[in-house]
Enzyme design. Structure first.
Site, mmCIF file in Angstrom:
data_model
loop_
_atom_site.group_PDB
_atom_site.id
_atom_site.type_symbol
_atom_site.label_atom_id
_atom_site.label_comp_id
_atom_site.label_asym_id
_atom_site.label_seq_id
_atom_site.Cartn_x
_atom_site.Cartn_y
_atom_site.Cartn_z
ATOM 1 N N ASP A 105 3.616 -4.551 -5.422
ATOM 2 C CA ASP A 105 4.267 -5.962 -4.861
ATOM 3 C C ASP A 105 5.531 -6.072 -4.699
ATOM 4 O OD1 ASP A 105 1.454 -6.913 -4.780
ATOM 5 O OD2 ASP A 105 1.473 -8.319 -6.476
ATOM 6 N N GLU A 109 0.862 -1.051 0.043
ATOM 7 C CA GLU A 109 0.072 0.032 -0.042
ATOM 8 C C GLU A 109 0.845 1.343 0.003
ATOM 9 O OE1 GLU A 109 -2.782 -0.217 -0.761
ATOM 10 O OE2 GLU A 109 -3.165 -2.451 -0.169
HETATM 11 ZN ZN LIG Z 1 -2.805 -2.649 -4.641
#
Ligand SMILES: [Zn+2]
Length: 688
Positions: free
Chosen positions: A592, A528
């Site tokens: 990621d 995030e």
């Molecule tokens: Zn995301």
């Protein structure tokens, strides 16, 4: 029913996963017995692994092979993974809360009355079946009574307030250049298929989908009382209007570029763009606070709306509106509507074999319509102050890692680094649940009126959204309900948000070592945070304004590096010969890769101070990567894989794992991989 609020999120929120499509109600009469307490989903699960696989050859199978073999997709799901297992466990907790709240009891609190009676009304299947198509009548009568294209505007406004998405979307959002001010947005919309490409592509599968969609519309019109021949020509009229709207819609990949949606203009300028649609009348009819400027995300779309209003006969417009009323309301009607809606959307397009039992759909609908009421007892039962503190500590550790990462980043000049550090310093975080719960006291909920309850809840939410226009942005508001197994970054608020629903095993486990927790929830937090610096997030500054803070030189290098990630993921095959769209998934893949790195750095920093011996035969570094991979163990039906390849900005689980570890020398060291092995990428990508 679709909340107006949903429209906002595709523009502002970047979530960790796209959840399965909202289910759409029907059949099973009896409530199945449920276990008294659903056990927690195990974190770092040795039995999930397949140790016959070499981790350097296929790390995903190595970490998840055992789980995948034992966990086929259940018939009432289209995808089954660790997220879904946890969501199912949360649903059991909510089920229990709602069963108790639904028991008539004069001593219930106001909150329990709302959610209990809503749930009870939803569970009343025999009443829904006895009513048949009757709840559609008031809306369909209003559509039938439209006598001119000018009159049509009031009905479009009315339907949008009921949650029926017709012609375009209207919602509030922070001004792209002044993020503390909420302004009105008008946006493309009004399609019945999940993406514009379904209307426009020439391949055999797309043609088949269009034929099936026509059949589906015809059946729904027949259920609403139309003769087969009439229903068939009605379906064609809708297809023609939606195809014209699809042609003028911007595609998903283009929509990822924030400046493509940045078109602030005066209301007069909008009116000049589409003189055939009386926007002032529309804004007045939805009770919008007064405003003189707004953002028109896709001006081309509104030019097309203008042309269509002139060209399409009124009778066809009425058919189009009629279709969307039936379509949006289908999930709350009798089983015939629910089943046909399921058959096309969840089964044919989504690959789900069976409709979910009614209680599951009713739990979901209660969460959709009254989420911050249902969230209160959920939080009381599952999440304490302690959970908030622990998460906060991890967030701080990951933020510290990002600060260190920025300092040592080899490709960025000092000027841009300082601005990035400034933005990082302004990131706020929200953990668990809102400080102040939404007040639903104005929504009248009664036990014997499921459709009425739903429409009143939709109207309440629409009015709440519309009222935000021309006011300051409320940053305390949440975009996800507390039981949601997900997390998000909001670029216009520059904050990261973690609902209580995800802060438990297998993401966070109090009984496991730090390596396991950093691998799972730590990587989520890092993900995030990295969204603030991905291809889209990096275009906003620390205040949430769309403002270019990059030097030309650093921006060129950033484009080169994100291009590497886009190329890498475009090589992955989603299903059959369909590849992932590396540009559509770029933001998530960047998040990621960055997220795992930041979390890994935090673990390493901690291990330096406090070394840890191997556990279960694995070093802390190995446990970190296995824990990360196991969050993504999943099985998916081929139909769902195809749907997601076209619409989901997230990569499938296996590539969220392989794509990341292939880029990390730290992984190769942890598992002693040779340079020529499949999990070692020759030209590793690195952005952050
Ligand atoms: Zn995301």
């Amino acid at each position: 029913m679709r909340n107006v609020v949903l429209a906002i999120f595709f523009l502002t929120m970047v979530s960790l996963v796209a959840l399965a499509q909202a289910p759409s109600p029907s059949t099973p009469a009896a409530v199945p017995p449920k276990p008294a307490a659903t056990p927690a989903v195990p974190s770092f699960d040795l039995t999930a692994m397949d140790k016959t696989i070499d981790p350097c050859v296929d790390f995903y199978k190595y970490a998840c092979g055992g789980w995948m073999a034992k966990n086929p997709v259940p018939p009432d799901q289209a995808r089954w993974g660790r997220f879904d297992e946890l969501q199912e466990r949360n649903r059991d907790i909510l089920h229990d809360i709602l069963d108790k709240a639904a028991a008539p009891n004069p001593k219930r609190s106001a909150v329990l009355q709302k959610i209990g009676d809503y749930y009870a009304s939803c569970m009343d299947e025999s009443r829904a079946n006895a009513l048949g198509a009757k709840p559609l009548e008031p809306e369909l009568k209003q559509v039938a009574a439209i006598a001119s294209k000018q009159e049509m505007i009031n009905t479009i406004a009315h339907l949008q307030l009921q949650g029926v998405s017709v012609l375009f979307n209207f919602y509030p959002r922070p001004d792209l250049h002044s993020a503390s001010d909420m302004i009105a947005f008008v946006d493309q919309g009004g399609l019945g298929l999940p993406d514009r490409d379904y209307y426009l592509k020439d391949d055999a599968k797309s043609a088949e989908t269009r034929a099936k969609y026509l059949e589906h519309m015809q059946k729904m019109f027949e259920l609403a009382g139309d003769k087969p021949e009439q229903a068939s020509s009605e379906a064609k009229a809708v297809m023609s209007i939606e195809t014209a709207l699809a042609k003028a819609s911007m595609d998903r990949t283009e929509r990822r570029v924030p400046k493509n949606l940045d078109h602030k203009m005066t209301t007069q300028e909008l009116q000049a763009l589409a003189p055939n649609f009386d926007f002032p009348q529309f804004f007045s009819e939805v009770n919008a606070p007064s405003f003189t400027a707004l953002n028109v995300t896709v001006p081309e779309f509104f030019k097309q709306v203008n042309a269509q209003i002139a060209d399409v006969p009124l009778a066809d417009w009425k058919t189009y509106l009629r279709w969307h009323v039936v379509h949006e309301m289908a999930p709350v009607l009798s089983n015939s509507f629910v089943d046909e809606n399921f058959r096309f959307y969840q089964q044919y397009l989504g690959g789900q074999k069976e409709l979910q039992p009614r209680w599951k759909r009713c739990v979901r609908l209660t969460d959709d319509e009254l989420g911050e009421a249902l969230g209160q007892p959920y939080v009381d039962q599952t999440f304490g102050v302690e959970g908030k503190q622990r998460t906060l500590k991890m967030v701080q550790a990951i933020e510290q890692s990002m600060g260190e990462d920025l300092k040592q980043l080899p490709w960025m000049t000092q000027t841009t680094k300082e601005r990035a550090e400034q933005k990082l310093g302004m990131v706020e975080n929200k953990i668990g649940y809102p400080d102040k719960w939404r007040d639903y006291s104005k929504v009248n909920i009664v036990r014997d009126d499921f459709v009425g309850n739903t429409l009143r809840a939709e109207n309440f939410e629409s009015a709440r959204q519309v009222n935000k226009i021309s006011k300051p942005v409320d940053k305390t508001e949440w975009g996800m309900t507390p039981p949601t197994v997900n997390a998000y970054y909001n670029p216009s608020q520059n904050n990261i948000n973690f609902p209580a629903g995800i802060l438990q095993p297998p993401f966070y486990d109090n009984n496991k070592d730090d390596a396991v927790n950093f691998g799972a929830i730590g990587s989520v937090i890092g993900h995030e945070l990295t969204h603030g610096f991905d291809d889209a997030g990096s275009r906003y500054d620390g205040k949430g304004d769309l403002r270019d803070w990059w030097t030309a030189e650093d921006n060129a290098e950033f484009q080169k590096r994100t291009g590497c990630v886009a190329d890498e993921y475009s090589q992955f095959v989603a299903v059959d010969d369909v590849h992932l769209n590396g540009k559509l998934t770029l933001g998530e893949n960047t998040a990621d890769n960055g997220g795992v790195r930041l979390s890994y750095m935090s673990l390493e920093r901690q291990l330096k101070e406090k070394p840890v011996s191997p556990i279960d035969g694995f070093t802390p570094e190995q446990r970190f990567f296995i824990s990360y991979a196991q969050v993504w163990c999943q099985n998916v039906t081929p139909e769902q894989s195809l749907l997601r390849a076209k619409t989901d900005p997230h990569s499938p689980g296996q590539y969220r794992v392989k794509g990341v570890v292939g880029n990390m020398p730290e992984f190769q060291q942890a598992f002693h991989c040779r340079p020529d092995q499949p999990m070692v990428r020759e030209n590793a990508c690195r952005v952050w």
